[in-house]
Design an enzyme around this catalytic site. Sequence first.
Site, PDB file in Angstrom:
ATOM      1  N   GLU A  34       0.838  -1.204   0.000  1.00  0.00           N
ATOM      2  CA  GLU A  34       0.000   0.000   0.000  1.00  0.00           C
ATOM      3  C   GLU A  34       0.868   1.247   0.000  1.00  0.00           C
ATOM      4  OE1 GLU A  34      -3.108  -0.024  -1.173  1.00  0.00           O
ATOM      5  OE2 GLU A  34      -3.668  -1.366   0.463  1.00  0.00           O
ATOM      6  N   LEU A 125     -12.583   0.648  -3.422  1.00  0.00           N
ATOM      7  CA  LEU A 125     -12.371  -0.538  -4.271  1.00  0.00           C
ATOM      8  C   LEU A 125     -12.043  -0.123  -5.706  1.00  0.00           C
ATOM      9  CD1 LEU A 125     -15.181  -2.907  -2.904  1.00  0.00           C
ATOM     10  CD2 LEU A 125     -12.780  -2.751  -2.216  1.00  0.00           C
ATOM     11  N   ASP A 172      -4.347   0.603  -9.538  1.00  0.00           N
ATOM     12  CA  ASP A 172      -5.774   0.349  -9.729  1.00  0.00           C
ATOM     13  C   ASP A 172      -6.109   0.125 -11.205  1.00  0.00           C
ATOM     14  OD1 ASP A 172      -5.687   0.939  -7.081  1.00  0.00           O
ATOM     15  OD2 ASP A 172      -6.739   2.850  -7.217  1.00  0.00           O
TER      16      ASP A 172
HETATM   17  C1  GLA Z   1      -5.126   4.636  -4.330  1.00  0.00           C
HETATM   18  C2  GLA Z   1      -4.331   4.926  -5.613  1.00  0.00           C
HETATM   19  C3  GLA Z   1      -3.336   3.807  -5.896  1.00  0.00           C
HETATM   20  C4  GLA Z   1      -2.475   3.501  -4.676  1.00  0.00           C
HETATM   21  C5  GLA Z   1      -3.339   3.323  -3.431  1.00  0.00           C
HETATM   22  C6  GLA Z   1      -2.519   3.174  -2.180  1.00  0.00           C
HETATM   23  O1  GLA Z   1      -5.930   3.525  -4.522  1.00  0.00           O
HETATM   24  O2  GLA Z   1      -5.200   5.068  -6.698  1.00  0.00           O
HETATM   25  O3  GLA Z   1      -2.545   4.152  -7.001  1.00  0.00           O
HETATM   26  O4  GLA Z   1      -1.508   4.487  -4.489  1.00  0.00           O
HETATM   27  O5  GLA Z   1      -4.237   4.404  -3.245  1.00  0.00           O
HETATM   28  O6  GLA Z   1      -1.782   1.994  -2.218  1.00  0.00           O
END
Ligand code: GLA
Length: 387
Positions: A34, A125, A172
């Site tokens: 994360e 999500l 994501d």
């Molecule tokens: C969000 C961002 C991702 C990532 C997460 C943390 O979801 O869109 O790119 O940085 O936070 O891990």
Amino acid sequence: MPDITTIHNAFYNRFGIHPRLIVGAPGRVNLIGEHTDYNEGLVLPVALNRATFVAARNRTDRTVRAYSVDLEAEDRFALDWIERSSEQPWSNYVRGVVKSMLARDLPLLGADLLIMSDLPLGGGLASSAALEVAVAYALQSLNGFNLLGEELALLAQGAEQSFVGVPCGIMDQFVAALGRANHALLIDCRDLSYQPIPLPPDVRIVVCDSGIRHQLVASDYHERRSACQAALRILRGSLPRITALRDVSMAQLNAHGHLLPPPLLQRARHVVSEIARTQAAAAALIRADVVAFGELMNASHASLRDDYAVSLPELDALVAIAQSLDGCYGSRLTGGGFGGCTVSLVRLGAVEAFTHELAARYHMQFQRTAHVLVGVPAEGVGRVAIY
Ligand code: GLA
């Protein structure tokens, strides 16, 4: 998942014509890794069996009409004049993707788009990445070109960064494009190489939505990202070869950490330790060692809470309850933090009692309803119907 006929009929009722195709792009839950993607580190998400669907049809003119069933809102814009919309912020994900495609000289016609999702919007999500990737894939299918999954992901991320204004990493969009059924994806966010890792059949991924939606997620996210850059700049004074926190080892951080004023040391410590944990977790998953994997998840949560400071009392409570329940190997907050969801790895036979207890105890403590779902790792974006 909303059934295909419902989506098809919703399109017909809205636009008075049948769609040419329907595509779906999944949301994701990150198992570990994360706030590492924008530090060129490793992440280990899975694409979920919850998705954003886009029914689409080309138009003969240069207008895009996008209708969101969930928000009951329509936006309309011309391909030749795409500005950020302050009245319809949801549509900036659509506008941004279209603009990014045009900026790459991809030949687009106008289109009618109908959007329907079974992902909680803004619920941690990655519903926005799913929307971007679904729109990009629908438009490329309509217009007859074929970008690679990696290219789609980068295009969607670019749209979010430059058009929506969120400086997100690549995780994501990447997993929305390239997720693999029954697998987690170990993504190296430096070179975008990736490795699907199968999930052992006797565990389940349990996602729990805290119901908390933090207003300032974007600015907090921005602040954390800047802190990483500031830490990198200072460390480069003594470690000139590093180009990202990815390059810093724990030993180096211990040796040079005194140069970092708080909270930069804590932020960097999270990133450096989280990348190491993700590597170890991927190795544990490959040998199906769910106990070791779960311990790394627990350590990840502690680091996000204490060093990266992106947790909230509700998320800490959900994680603590989960960790105390029978059959739970590990639990942590997932996604950017400040609300949204937790993810737990649970023994198959214990899932039912686990989900029930988790929701009940959370409700007792906070008088809030936690929505729990058992995530089935799904495929990335694809066509679900063609007419
Ligand atoms: C969000 C961002 C991702 C990532 C997460 C943390 O979801 O869109 O790119 O940085 O936070 O891990």
